[in-house]
Design an enzyme around this catalytic site. Structure first.
Site, PDB file in Angstrom:
ATOM      1  N   ASP A 148       0.848  -1.196   0.000  1.00 22.26           N
ATOM      2  CA  ASP A 148       0.000   0.000   0.000  1.00 22.26           C
ATOM      3  C   ASP A 148       0.880   1.241   0.000  1.00 22.26           C
ATOM      4  O   ASP A 148       1.967   1.242   0.585  1.00 22.26           O
ATOM      5  CB  ASP A 148      -0.915   0.029   1.235  1.00 22.26           C
ATOM      6  CG  ASP A 148      -1.963  -1.079   1.201  1.00 22.26           C
ATOM      7  OD1 ASP A 148      -2.444  -1.411   0.100  1.00 22.26           O
ATOM      8  OD2 ASP A 148      -2.288  -1.607   2.271  1.00 22.26           O
ATOM      9  N   ASP A 182      -7.087  -1.368  -4.559  1.00 23.63           N
ATOM     10  CA  ASP A 182      -8.141  -0.994  -3.611  1.00 23.63           C
ATOM     11  C   ASP A 182      -9.020   0.110  -4.183  1.00 23.63           C
ATOM     12  O   ASP A 182     -10.249   0.086  -4.052  1.00 23.63           O
ATOM     13  CB  ASP A 182      -7.533  -0.509  -2.284  1.00 23.63           C
ATOM     14  CG  ASP A 182      -6.737  -1.588  -1.569  1.00 23.63           C
ATOM     15  OD1 ASP A 182      -7.047  -2.766  -1.757  1.00 23.63           O
ATOM     16  OD2 ASP A 182      -5.814  -1.228  -0.823  1.00 23.63           O
TER      17      ASP A 182
END
Length: 217
Positions: A148, A182
């Site tokens: 991330d 995401d």
């Protein structure tokens, strides 16, 4: 022009290339928890890894991680079959694009979970990870961590005292750190929820109109 199944595949491939290229660059150029500003005060690249779900949520340790990865794999396989069904049934472009984004996002994080533990060395605070290290990766098959990096702390500071429950507390919005996969899933899901009447209503109207057409010999 109606979206065809090959167009769905191209959308998935495009999102995957962007997602994986950014993750690869982050893994091989940044230390864990390192960050730099893109736009001051509201957009940063901040490198973290998580072994759970989207936006850093956890799921039941090592066994839970394997279950989650297998669930992602099943969702991707079934997702491709379902998208082909939607194309065959003539659903509109908007729904197919949203479905493609969701499918691409699931596939992007699946790649991390399945293979990153095998192909990268461990990430730490002092050195960047190595791609295909001589001693092997930091984990095993199905045990990779998801990369991330997108961080949008649009507001950061103490809340006014009059705010119920949280008044006076230090507050960050938006706190979660996420990735392109995401984001693709979120955009796809939210768009379907917001425009579901348009996506499905138009399809039902189209079917109803076809049923009312006179049969020609």
């Amino acid at each position: 022009m109606p979206l065809k199944y090959r167009h769905v595949i191209w959308i998935v491939v495009l999102v995957l290339v962007i997602d994986q290229a950014l993750k690869f660059w982050i893994k091989t150029h940044m230390n864990f928890n390192q960050e730099f500003n893109i736009f001051p005060n509201w957009f940063r690249i901040h490198f973290i890894e998580n072994d759970g779900m989207a936006y850093g949520m956890k799921f039941g340790g090592d066994a839970g991680k394997v279950v989650l990865t297998l669930f992602r794999l099943a969702a991707v396989v079934l997702g491709f079959r379902y998208m082909k069904k939607l194309v065959t049934q003539g659903y509109g472009t908007g729904l197919l694009i949203c479905g493609s984004l969701i499918l691409a996002g699931a596939a992007g994080n699946l790649i991390d979970s399945m293979f990153y533990g095998l192909i990268f060395s461990a990430t730490n605070y002092y050195e960047v990870a190595k791609f295909l290290p001589p001693g092997g990766g930091y984990g095993t098959f199905l045990h990779g961590n998801v990369v991330d990096m997108l961080y949008f702390p649009i507001y950061e500071g103490y809340l006014p005292k009059w705010v119920p429950f949280k008044g006076g507390d230090y507050f960050i919005f938006f706190r979660p750190i996420f990735n392109v996969a995401d984001a693709a899933i979120s955009v796809g899901v939210i768009s379907i929820l917001v425009f579901q009447k348009r996506f499905f209503g138009k399809h039902h109207e189209k079917l109803a109109a076809q049923e009312q057409l006179p049969v020609t010999k």
